[in-house]
Scaffold this motif. Structure first.
Motif, PDB file in Angstrom:
ATOM      1  N   GLU A  90      36.316 -68.475  42.898  1.00  0.00           N
ATOM      2  CA  GLU A  90      36.134 -69.269  41.681  1.00  0.00           C
ATOM      3  C   GLU A  90      34.942 -68.768  40.894  1.00  0.00           C
ATOM      4  OE1 GLU A  90      38.087 -71.564  40.349  1.00  0.00           O
ATOM      5  OE2 GLU A  90      39.529 -71.198  41.975  1.00  0.00           O
ATOM      6  N   ALA A  91      33.901 -68.321  41.576  1.00  0.00           N
ATOM      7  CA  ALA A  91      32.725 -67.776  40.887  1.00  0.00           C
ATOM      8  C   ALA A  91      33.099 -66.550  40.069  1.00  0.00           C
ATOM      9  CB  ALA A  91      31.636 -67.430  41.904  1.00  0.00           C
ATOM     10  N   PHE A  92      33.971 -65.711  40.619  1.00  0.00           N
ATOM     11  CA  PHE A  92      34.436 -64.540  39.881  1.00  0.00           C
ATOM     12  C   PHE A  92      35.204 -64.960  38.632  1.00  0.00           C
ATOM     13  CE2 PHE A  92      37.825 -61.537  38.895  1.00  0.00           C
ATOM     14  CZ  PHE A  92      37.141 -60.345  38.799  1.00  0.00           C
ATOM     15  N   LEU A  93      36.109 -65.907  38.777  1.00  0.00           N
ATOM     16  CA  LEU A  93      36.922 -66.356  37.651  1.00  0.00           C
ATOM     17  C   LEU A  93      36.063 -66.939  36.539  1.00  0.00           C
ATOM     18  CD1 LEU A  93      39.920 -68.010  39.538  1.00  0.00           C
ATOM     19  CD2 LEU A  93      39.795 -65.710  38.579  1.00  0.00           C
ATOM     20  N   ARG A  94      35.018 -67.660  36.914  1.00  0.00           N
ATOM     21  CA  ARG A  94      34.136 -68.263  35.899  1.00  0.00           C
ATOM     22  C   ARG A  94      33.418 -67.206  35.069  1.00  0.00           C
ATOM     23  NH1 ARG A  94      32.923 -71.978  40.149  1.00  0.00           N
ATOM     24  NH2 ARG A  94      31.019 -70.810  40.642  1.00  0.00           N
ATOM     25  N   ARG A  95      33.255 -66.015  35.618  1.00  0.00           N
ATOM     26  CA  ARG A  95      32.558 -64.958  34.897  1.00  0.00           C
ATOM     27  C   ARG A  95      33.470 -64.199  33.935  1.00  0.00           C
ATOM     28  NH1 ARG A  95      27.691 -63.280  37.344  1.00  0.00           N
ATOM     29  NH2 ARG A  95      27.573 -61.795  35.602  1.00  0.00           N
ATOM     30  N   LEU A  96      34.763 -64.434  34.021  1.00  0.00           N
ATOM     31  CA  LEU A  96      35.690 -63.741  33.133  1.00  0.00           C
ATOM     32  C   LEU A  96      35.779 -64.427  31.778  1.00  0.00           C
ATOM     33  CD1 LEU A  96      38.728 -63.045  35.522  1.00  0.00           C
ATOM     34  CD2 LEU A  96      36.962 -61.431  34.802  1.00  0.00           C
ATOM     35  N   PRO A  97      36.085 -63.693  30.717  1.00  0.00           N
ATOM     36  CA  PRO A  97      36.376 -64.338  29.430  1.00  0.00           C
ATOM     37  C   PRO A  97      37.509 -65.344  29.591  1.00  0.00           C
ATOM     38  CG  PRO A  97      36.176 -61.948  29.168  1.00  0.00           C
ATOM     39  CD  PRO A  97      36.172 -62.219  30.646  1.00  0.00           C
ATOM     40  N   TYR A  98      37.351 -66.494  28.956  1.00  0.00           N
ATOM     41  CA  TYR A  98      38.341 -67.578  29.006  1.00  0.00           C
ATOM     42  C   TYR A  98      38.454 -68.209  30.401  1.00  0.00           C
ATOM     43  CZ  TYR A  98      39.598 -64.782  24.931  1.00  0.00           C
ATOM     44  OH  TYR A  98      39.553 -64.030  23.784  1.00  0.00           O
ATOM     45  N   ALA A 122      50.893 -63.152  23.304  1.00  0.00           N
ATOM     46  CA  ALA A 122      51.194 -64.061  22.201  1.00  0.00           C
ATOM     47  C   ALA A 122      49.953 -64.776  21.671  1.00  0.00           C
ATOM     48  CB  ALA A 122      52.225 -65.103  22.654  1.00  0.00           C
ATOM     49  N   LYS A 123      48.996 -65.045  22.537  1.00  0.00           N
ATOM     50  CA  LYS A 123      47.848 -65.873  22.159  1.00  0.00           C
ATOM     51  C   LYS A 123      46.710 -65.089  21.517  1.00  0.00           C
ATOM     52  CE  LYS A 123      48.601 -69.410  25.715  1.00  0.00           C
ATOM     53  NZ  LYS A 123      48.042 -70.047  26.946  1.00  0.00           N
ATOM     54  N   LEU A 124      46.633 -63.801  21.796  1.00  0.00           N
ATOM     55  CA  LEU A 124      45.508 -62.999  21.325  1.00  0.00           C
ATOM     56  C   LEU A 124      46.006 -61.858  20.440  1.00  0.00           C
ATOM     57  CD1 LEU A 124      43.609 -62.635  24.738  1.00  0.00           C
ATOM     58  CD2 LEU A 124      43.201 -64.347  22.953  1.00  0.00           C
ATOM     59  N   ASP A 125      45.227 -61.536  19.419  1.00  0.00           N
ATOM     60  CA  ASP A 125      45.565 -60.341  18.650  1.00  0.00           C
ATOM     61  C   ASP A 125      45.277 -59.115  19.509  1.00  0.00           C
ATOM     62  OD1 ASP A 125      42.817 -59.031  17.866  1.00  0.00           O
ATOM     63  OD2 ASP A 125      42.564 -61.170  17.465  1.00  0.00           O
ATOM     64  N   ALA A 126      45.842 -57.987  19.121  1.00  0.00           N
ATOM     65  CA  ALA A 126      45.817 -56.807  19.985  1.00  0.00           C
ATOM     66  C   ALA A 126      44.393 -56.370  20.330  1.00  0.00           C
ATOM     67  CB  ALA A 126      46.578 -55.667  19.326  1.00  0.00           C
ATOM     68  N   ASP A 127      43.502 -56.300  19.347  1.00  0.00           N
ATOM     69  CA  ASP A 127      42.151 -55.815  19.617  1.00  0.00           C
ATOM     70  C   ASP A 127      41.391 -56.755  20.551  1.00  0.00           C
ATOM     71  OD1 ASP A 127      42.562 -53.581  18.062  1.00  0.00           O
ATOM     72  OD2 ASP A 127      41.654 -54.441  16.258  1.00  0.00           O
ATOM     73  N   TYR A 157      39.419 -57.965  26.114  1.00  0.00           N
ATOM     74  CA  TYR A 157      39.445 -58.911  27.222  1.00  0.00           C
ATOM     75  C   TYR A 157      39.967 -58.256  28.487  1.00  0.00           C
ATOM     76  CZ  TYR A 157      41.698 -62.768  29.872  1.00  0.00           C
ATOM     77  OH  TYR A 157      42.165 -63.618  30.844  1.00  0.00           O
ATOM     78  N   TRP A 158      41.056 -57.531  28.369  1.00  0.00           N
ATOM     79  CA  TRP A 158      41.639 -56.903  29.543  1.00  0.00           C
ATOM     80  C   TRP A 158      40.709 -55.831  30.109  1.00  0.00           C
ATOM     81  CZ3 TRP A 158      47.632 -56.224  28.479  1.00  0.00           C
ATOM     82  CH2 TRP A 158      48.211 -57.506  28.461  1.00  0.00           C
ATOM     83  N   GLN A 159      39.991 -55.126  29.249  1.00  0.00           N
ATOM     84  CA  GLN A 159      39.023 -54.145  29.747  1.00  0.00           C
ATOM     85  C   GLN A 159      37.900 -54.843  30.514  1.00  0.00           C
ATOM     86  OE1 GLN A 159      38.960 -50.522  29.508  1.00  0.00           O
ATOM     87  NE2 GLN A 159      37.522 -51.106  31.136  1.00  0.00           N
ATOM     88  N   GLN A 160      37.449 -55.988  30.018  1.00  0.00           N
ATOM     89  CA  GLN A 160      36.413 -56.743  30.722  1.00  0.00           C
ATOM     90  C   GLN A 160      36.907 -57.194  32.096  1.00  0.00           C
ATOM     91  OE1 GLN A 160      35.828 -59.341  27.126  1.00  0.00           O
ATOM     92  NE2 GLN A 160      33.681 -59.291  27.762  1.00  0.00           N
ATOM     93  N   ALA A 161      38.169 -57.579  32.180  1.00  0.00           N
ATOM     94  CA  ALA A 161      38.731 -57.998  33.469  1.00  0.00           C
ATOM     95  C   ALA A 161      38.779 -56.824  34.448  1.00  0.00           C
ATOM     96  CB  ALA A 161      40.128 -58.581  33.263  1.00  0.00           C
ATOM     97  N   VAL A 162      39.165 -55.655  33.960  1.00  0.00           N
ATOM     98  CA  VAL A 162      39.188 -54.464  34.805  1.00  0.00           C
ATOM     99  C   VAL A 162      37.780 -54.139  35.290  1.00  0.00           C
ATOM    100  CG1 VAL A 162      39.625 -51.978  34.850  1.00  0.00           C
ATOM    101  CG2 VAL A 162      41.262 -53.514  33.752  1.00  0.00           C
ATOM    102  N   ASP A 163      36.816 -54.175  34.381  1.00  0.00           N
ATOM    103  CA  ASP A 163      35.431 -53.863  34.747  1.00  0.00           C
ATOM    104  C   ASP A 163      34.905 -54.850  35.783  1.00  0.00           C
ATOM    105  OD1 ASP A 163      35.494 -51.778  32.932  1.00  0.00           O
ATOM    106  OD2 ASP A 163      34.456 -52.897  31.349  1.00  0.00           O
ATOM    107  N   ALA A 164      35.205 -56.127  35.598  1.00  0.00           N
ATOM    108  CA  ALA A 164      34.747 -57.144  36.544  1.00  0.00           C
ATOM    109  C   ALA A 164      35.364 -56.928  37.919  1.00  0.00           C
ATOM    110  CB  ALA A 164      35.071 -58.542  36.025  1.00  0.00           C
ATOM    111  N   GLY A 165      36.587 -56.435  37.941  1.00  0.00           N
ATOM    112  CA  GLY A 165      37.244 -56.185  39.216  1.00  0.00           C
ATOM    113  C   GLY A 165      36.501 -55.194  40.094  1.00  0.00           C
ATOM    114  N   ARG A 166      35.644 -54.357  39.485  1.00  0.00           N
ATOM    115  CA  ARG A 166      34.839 -53.424  40.274  1.00  0.00           C
ATOM    116  C   ARG A 166      33.853 -54.188  41.157  1.00  0.00           C
ATOM    117  NH1 ARG A 166      35.473 -48.427  37.402  1.00  0.00           N
ATOM    118  NH2 ARG A 166      37.612 -48.569  36.587  1.00  0.00           N
ATOM    119  N   TRP A 167      33.423 -55.382  40.721  1.00  0.00           N
ATOM    120  CA  TRP A 167      32.530 -56.190  41.576  1.00  0.00           C
ATOM    121  C   TRP A 167      33.246 -56.534  42.880  1.00  0.00           C
ATOM    122  CZ3 TRP A 167      31.701 -60.515  37.385  1.00  0.00           C
ATOM    123  CH2 TRP A 167      31.114 -59.944  36.240  1.00  0.00           C
TER     124      TRP A 167
END
Length: 355
Positions: free
Chosen positions: A296-304, A314-319, A324-334
């Motif tokens: 849960e601590a990891f999830l709280r650190r992610l955007p949204y 559908a919810k987010l524009d492409a950019d 956001y997805w890049q941030q999730a990939v980067d966080a996964g390195r933790w």
């Protein structure tokens, strides 16, 4: 690290073994990868560590079993540089762009372009010839209305199969047959795990590797089904997550430990079980499975405050989605760094929890 980014839970057999001797690559017989679309982005760091370091010195074949995104992830294995292939798949998937209202033609076309870039035709003989990794990927062969290409008949078939599944998961076999496409040199040691639904096994070949990989991610009503895969029974093939979303197979028959990096702390058997909270796979069913999930601590650190999912299209524009997805990939390195630390230091003996 002040916080834990991962939770490691294990069935009773695996728990006892890890607490006594830690966890080595030689303990692992099977690597699992679930369906879930872009949810896998938080696992890409773990994939890089496992593909490039943890299994680097392995002497015997590693079996993999994946559906949908899980099978696509594992297609990196068996390539000359599995880490580079995983990075490429991650980049290609992250950067997908569609029109405002994409139809099945557009989405299927984009999937084919991604597949051709990620697994070029000249790579397939290399994957099939090597003996370091034995791939297994699950695809659902449709029956009845679910073979139709028009959305209305598909929808009716899905409603019928969902209703049957809600009563008894085995009744799903009236609508779908599980087809397991496997490495041509794979042995039959997993024969006992396929007892819940009608199942056939088909060797992977140069002709069917890409069609089966496309099919295992072909979500009904979103992508077109794949017709008449070479070497397999005639029919229409769709997403393997329909029958095996997060799996509910009898892995106790596997001679060794099963390593399961997963994005969700819940393990949902099939696609139609997502809205059935009473139907979840528990550790007592999987005595030899090691489940690695974000905290849960990891999830709280992610955007949204969540991992990526298909609704982001559908919810987010492409950019915004790309960032956001890049941030999730980067966080996964933790997660990967912590897992590596626990294994190399032996702290995994204290950190592993009963499941």
């Amino acid at each position: 690290m002040s916080e834990d980014w991962i939770t490691v839970r294990a069935g009773q057999q695996a728990l006892q073994q890890i607490r006594q001797q830690g966890l080595q690559e030689s303990d692992i017989e099977l690597l699992l990868g679930a369906s879930g679309g872009p949810k896998w982005f938080v696992l890409q760091g773990l994939d890089r560590y496992l593909f490039g370091e943890f299994f680097a010195a392995r002497q015997r074949p590693l079996n993999t079993l994946g559906t949908s995104a899980g099978a696509w992830r594992f297609a990196s294995l068996g390539q000359a540089d599995a880490v580079a292939a995983s990075d490429l798949f991650c980049q290609l998937y992250r950067r997908q762009r569609y029109s405002a209202r994409p139809d099945a033609n557009e989405i299927t076309g984009e999937a084919l372009k991604l597949l051709d870039s990620y697994v070029p035709d000249n790579i397939i003989p290399e994957i099939l010839a090597q003996n370091r990794v034995h791939h297994h990927m699950i695809v659902a062969r449709c029956r009845g209305r679910l073979t139709a290409s028009d959305g209305r008949r598909q929808a009716l078939g899905l409603l019928g199969s969902a209703a049957a599944n809600s009563v008894n998961r085995r009744w799903l076999g009236r609508f779908f047959e599980r087809i397991v496409f496997h490495h041509p040199q794979a042995n039959t040691q997993f024969a006992k795990i396929w007892r819940d639904l009608p199942t056939q096994h088909v060797p992977l070949s140069v002709d069917n590797f890409k069609p089966s990989l496309l099919a295992t991610g072909s979500i009904p009503l979103i992508l077109h089904g794949v017709r008449d895969i070479p070497g397999a029974p005639i029919g229409t093939y769709r997403d393997g997550g329909i029958t095996d979303y997060h799996f509910d197979l009898d892995f106790s028959a596997v001679d060794g430990l099963v390593l399961y990096p997963h994005f969700n702390q819940q393990v949902i058997p099939g696609w139609f079980d997502k809205r059935l909270p009473w139907r979840r796979t528990q550790g007592k069913r999987w005595p030899n499975v090691v489940l690695v999930t974000p905290t849960e601590a990891f999830l709280r650190r992610l955007p949204y405050g969540k991992i990526p999912d298909r609704t982001d299209f559908a919810k987010l524009d492409a950019d915004t989605r790309f960032a956001y997805w890049q941030q999730a990939v980067d966080a996964g390195r933790w997660m990967a760094d912590q897992f590596h630390d626990w294994l190399s230091s032996g702290r995994i003996k204290q950190k592993v929890q009963p499941w």
